[in-house]
Design a protein around this motif. Structure first.
Motif, PDB file in Angstrom:
ATOM      1  N   ILE A 268      47.839  22.177  71.799  1.00 21.75           N
ATOM      2  CA  ILE A 268      47.792  23.175  72.869  1.00 21.75           C
ATOM      3  C   ILE A 268      47.695  24.554  72.232  1.00 21.75           C
ATOM      4  O   ILE A 268      48.314  24.814  71.198  1.00 21.75           O
ATOM      5  CB  ILE A 268      49.071  23.111  73.748  1.00 21.75           C
ATOM      6  CG1 ILE A 268      49.323  21.670  74.214  1.00 21.75           C
ATOM      7  CG2 ILE A 268      48.970  24.058  74.940  1.00 21.75           C
ATOM      8  CD1 ILE A 268      48.287  21.121  75.132  1.00 21.75           C
ATOM      9  N   ASP A 269      46.951  25.447  72.837  1.00 19.61           N
ATOM     10  CA  ASP A 269      46.830  26.821  72.349  1.00 19.61           C
ATOM     11  C   ASP A 269      47.960  27.660  72.939  1.00 19.61           C
ATOM     12  O   ASP A 269      48.027  27.865  74.154  1.00 19.61           O
ATOM     13  CB  ASP A 269      45.471  27.400  72.768  1.00 19.61           C
ATOM     14  CG  ASP A 269      45.177  28.736  72.109  1.00 19.61           C
ATOM     15  OD1 ASP A 269      46.129  29.478  71.805  1.00 19.61           O
ATOM     16  OD2 ASP A 269      43.986  29.052  71.922  1.00 19.61           O
ATOM     17  N   ALA A 270      48.867  28.119  72.082  1.00 19.00           N
ATOM     18  CA  ALA A 270      50.025  28.884  72.550  1.00 19.00           C
ATOM     19  C   ALA A 270      49.618  30.186  73.226  1.00 19.00           C
ATOM     20  O   ALA A 270      50.327  30.688  74.107  1.00 19.00           O
ATOM     21  CB  ALA A 270      50.958  29.186  71.373  1.00 19.00           C
ATOM     22  N   THR A 271      48.466  30.731  72.838  1.00 19.40           N
ATOM     23  CA  THR A 271      48.028  32.007  73.430  1.00 19.40           C
ATOM     24  C   THR A 271      47.422  31.821  74.808  1.00 19.40           C
ATOM     25  O   THR A 271      47.260  32.793  75.552  1.00 19.40           O
ATOM     26  CB  THR A 271      46.995  32.700  72.511  1.00 19.40           C
ATOM     27  OG1 THR A 271      45.828  31.879  72.397  1.00 19.40           O
ATOM     28  CG2 THR A 271      47.583  32.933  71.126  1.00 19.40           C
ATOM     29  N   ALA A 295      51.658  19.360  70.280  1.00 21.63           N
ATOM     30  CA  ALA A 295      51.796  20.395  69.251  1.00 21.63           C
ATOM     31  C   ALA A 295      51.245  21.714  69.788  1.00 21.63           C
ATOM     32  O   ALA A 295      50.044  21.836  70.037  1.00 21.63           O
ATOM     33  CB  ALA A 295      51.070  19.988  67.979  1.00 21.63           C
ATOM     34  N   VAL A 296      52.129  22.680  69.964  1.00 22.12           N
ATOM     35  CA  VAL A 296      51.726  24.000  70.444  1.00 22.12           C
ATOM     36  C   VAL A 296      51.322  24.828  69.231  1.00 22.12           C
ATOM     37  O   VAL A 296      52.174  25.282  68.458  1.00 22.12           O
ATOM     38  CB  VAL A 296      52.872  24.682  71.223  1.00 22.12           C
ATOM     39  CG1 VAL A 296      52.401  26.022  71.794  1.00 22.12           C
ATOM     40  CG2 VAL A 296      53.369  23.768  72.341  1.00 22.12           C
ATOM     41  N   ASN A 297      50.027  25.017  69.052  1.00 23.46           N
ATOM     42  CA  ASN A 297      49.504  25.711  67.880  1.00 23.46           C
ATOM     43  C   ASN A 297      49.376  27.216  68.138  1.00 23.46           C
ATOM     44  O   ASN A 297      49.457  27.669  69.266  1.00 23.46           O
ATOM     45  CB  ASN A 297      48.148  25.118  67.499  1.00 23.46           C
ATOM     46  CG  ASN A 297      47.667  25.600  66.153  1.00 23.46           C
ATOM     47  OD1 ASN A 297      48.469  25.869  65.256  1.00 23.46           O
ATOM     48  ND2 ASN A 297      46.366  25.729  65.993  1.00 23.46           N
ATOM     49  N   LYS A 298      49.180  27.970  67.057  1.00 26.21           N
ATOM     50  CA  LYS A 298      49.037  29.433  67.088  1.00 26.21           C
ATOM     51  C   LYS A 298      50.335  30.107  67.545  1.00 26.21           C
ATOM     52  O   LYS A 298      50.306  31.182  68.148  1.00 26.21           O
ATOM     53  CB  LYS A 298      47.867  29.853  67.980  1.00 26.21           C
ATOM     54  CG  LYS A 298      46.544  29.195  67.616  1.00 26.21           C
ATOM     55  CD  LYS A 298      45.403  29.675  68.501  1.00 26.21           C
ATOM     56  CE  LYS A 298      44.110  28.921  68.203  1.00 26.21           C
ATOM     57  NZ  LYS A 298      42.991  29.351  69.060  1.00 26.21           N
ATOM     58  N   TRP A 299      51.467  29.444  67.237  1.00 26.01           N
ATOM     59  CA  TRP A 299      52.754  30.007  67.641  1.00 26.01           C
ATOM     60  C   TRP A 299      53.021  31.330  66.925  1.00 26.01           C
ATOM     61  O   TRP A 299      53.755  32.172  67.427  1.00 26.01           O
ATOM     62  CB  TRP A 299      53.867  29.005  67.367  1.00 26.01           C
ATOM     63  CG  TRP A 299      55.187  29.366  67.979  1.00 26.01           C
ATOM     64  CD1 TRP A 299      56.357  29.618  67.332  1.00 26.01           C
ATOM     65  CD2 TRP A 299      55.467  29.523  69.373  1.00 26.01           C
ATOM     66  NE1 TRP A 299      57.355  29.916  68.231  1.00 26.01           N
ATOM     67  CE2 TRP A 299      56.829  29.863  69.501  1.00 26.01           C
ATOM     68  CE3 TRP A 299      54.700  29.414  70.524  1.00 26.01           C
ATOM     69  CZ2 TRP A 299      57.440  30.101  70.731  1.00 26.01           C
ATOM     70  CZ3 TRP A 299      55.300  29.640  71.764  1.00 26.01           C
ATOM     71  CH2 TRP A 299      56.655  29.982  71.851  1.00 26.01           C
ATOM     72  N   ILE A 328      57.782  17.910  72.059  1.00 24.99           N
ATOM     73  CA  ILE A 328      57.011  19.145  71.990  1.00 24.99           C
ATOM     74  C   ILE A 328      57.387  19.898  70.719  1.00 24.99           C
ATOM     75  O   ILE A 328      58.578  20.108  70.449  1.00 24.99           O
ATOM     76  CB  ILE A 328      57.274  20.029  73.227  1.00 24.99           C
ATOM     77  CG1 ILE A 328      56.856  19.274  74.504  1.00 24.99           C
ATOM     78  CG2 ILE A 328      56.520  21.352  73.123  1.00 24.99           C
ATOM     79  CD1 ILE A 328      57.272  19.974  75.787  1.00 24.99           C
ATOM     80  N   MET A 329      56.368  20.291  69.949  1.00 23.71           N
ATOM     81  CA  MET A 329      56.601  21.027  68.713  1.00 23.71           C
ATOM     82  C   MET A 329      55.800  22.327  68.733  1.00 23.71           C
ATOM     83  O   MET A 329      54.746  22.414  69.357  1.00 23.71           O
ATOM     84  CB  MET A 329      56.173  20.204  67.492  1.00 23.71           C
ATOM     85  CG  MET A 329      56.977  18.959  67.256  1.00 23.71           C
ATOM     86  SD  MET A 329      56.564  18.244  65.633  1.00 23.71           S
ATOM     87  CE  MET A 329      57.108  19.555  64.530  1.00 23.71           C
TER      88      MET A 329
END
Length: 359
Positions: A268-271, A295-299, A328-329
């Motif tokens: 998932i794109d965090a933004t 996986a929440v990326n671009k955190w 969820i990470m």
């Protein structure tokens, strides 16, 4: 090993979608007497004599046309041809061999793929219509008389199809110690960047242009956490936003990657937060019963305060309520943040899912 892909192609209105529906056992394709009804590739799971494969229905091929829609249909069919293991060319005995059949047959022969010639609408039982023998002129070997409406002849045709399925090589045989991990998600969420960070090398092409990865790539990793095979997949995007026909085939590749996987990392794109596309991507893994990690990326790109992660997690848990089992990470493929934790989580969810399946 991914399932073989069988593409059904032919000119418009020869009964491709009817045959597709008969073979998969459901009315998944829209069937209409109007040429051009099937515009997008449609896929479905099929099984014959213990062989499981992916069947792809395509829009009709008009070799020489300036019509925009027909040209797009032709382009999509060409993509299906390029990625198929076996091709079924459907013709119509009621029309006989027409010029378009010759042109389509010539295009298929250039592909170098195995071609099974199906002469459809042979609905009468008994002796074959004398016009049937005309189809030998296409130069594709013995044609198979088939009735897609009644199912006559489909068994003999499928017997021939499965003869051309690729055999599993030693490299493709499953290693019980290796965890196959499919990295899935919409375009530009950082799937290839994650694989590159994990592998420590530029294994996949990384670009800010959505859809750079058009196929799947495998990256084998062995470290203190275990043995892993990371499968990077082409991103999935809404049909209304697809301008490049090649992107439309990515969902089939993603489905095949998920089939090979033990664990699916849904990025998932965090933004951007949760989107409808994320839900559809997750649904592919969910329907196949795979162990999943969100996986929440671009955190690293998100402005935070003391409650940001907690609030984001709670919202995602609500958005993904249909797969509450998935942890969820929050990671950063760019900086490597929590990548070690991702390895640990992959091993954990794989073991949990293995126990659940065994039970």
């Amino acid at each position: 090993m991914a399932k073989p892909v069988v593409a059904i192609v032919g000119r418009p209105n020869v009964g491709k979608s009817t045959l597709f529906n008969k073979l998969i056992g459901s009315r998944l394709s829209i069937v209409d007497d109007t040429p051009g009804v099937t515009r997008d590739r449609i896929y479905g799971d099929c099984e014959w004599l213990g062989h499981n494969f992916l069947l792809v229905d395509t829009g009709g091929i008009e070799p020489d046309t300036n019509d925009i829609i027909l040209s797009q249909m032709r382009a999509q069919a060409e993509i299906a041809i390029q990625t198929a293991d076996v091709i079924i060319l459907v013709t119509d005995i009621r029309c006989g061999v027409v010029a378009s059949d010759y042109e389509v047959a010539s295009m298929l022969q250039k592909s170098g793929k195995p071609i099974i010639l199906c002469v459809n609408k042979c609905d009468k039982i008994g002796e074959v219509d004398p016009d049937f023998y005309e189809f030998y002129n296409l130069g594709l070997g013995d044609p198979f008389p088939v009735s897609s409406v009644h199912g006559h002849g489909t068994g003999d045709m499928l017997d021939e199809v499965i003869k051309y399925f690729p055999e599993e090589s030693e490299e493709e045989q499953e290693d019980d110690e290796v965890i196959n991990v499919a990295i899935i998600g919409k375009p530009n969420v950082g799937k290839s960047s994650l694989v590159n960070k994990i592998s420590g090398m530029n294994r996949a092409i990384v670009s800010d242009i959505a859809g750079t990865t058009r196929d799947t790539t495998d990256t084998h990793i062995e470290n203190s956490y275990g043995k892993f095979n990371f499968i990077d997949t082409a991103g999935l995007r809404r049909k209304s936003r697809i301008n490049d026909d090649i992107e439309k085939y990515s969902i089939i590749r993603a489905k095949m990657a998920v089939e090979r996987a033990n664990v699916c990392v849904i990025m998932i794109d965090a933004t951007e937060g949760f989107t409808e596309q994320d839900s559809k991507v997750a649904g592919i893994a969910l329907e196949q019963g795979k162990a999943c990690i969100i996986a929440v990326n671009k955190w690293d790109a998100v402005e935070k305060d003391g409650n940001t992660m907690k609030e984001f997690r709670e919202k995602l848990a609500n958005d993904f309520s249909f797969m509450s089992f998935a942890p969820i990470m929050f990671i950063s493929a760019k900086t490597g943040q929590r990548i070690d934790k991702l390895y640990e989580m992959i091993v954990f969810v794989h073991s949990q899912n293995s126990m659940r399946i065994s039970t």
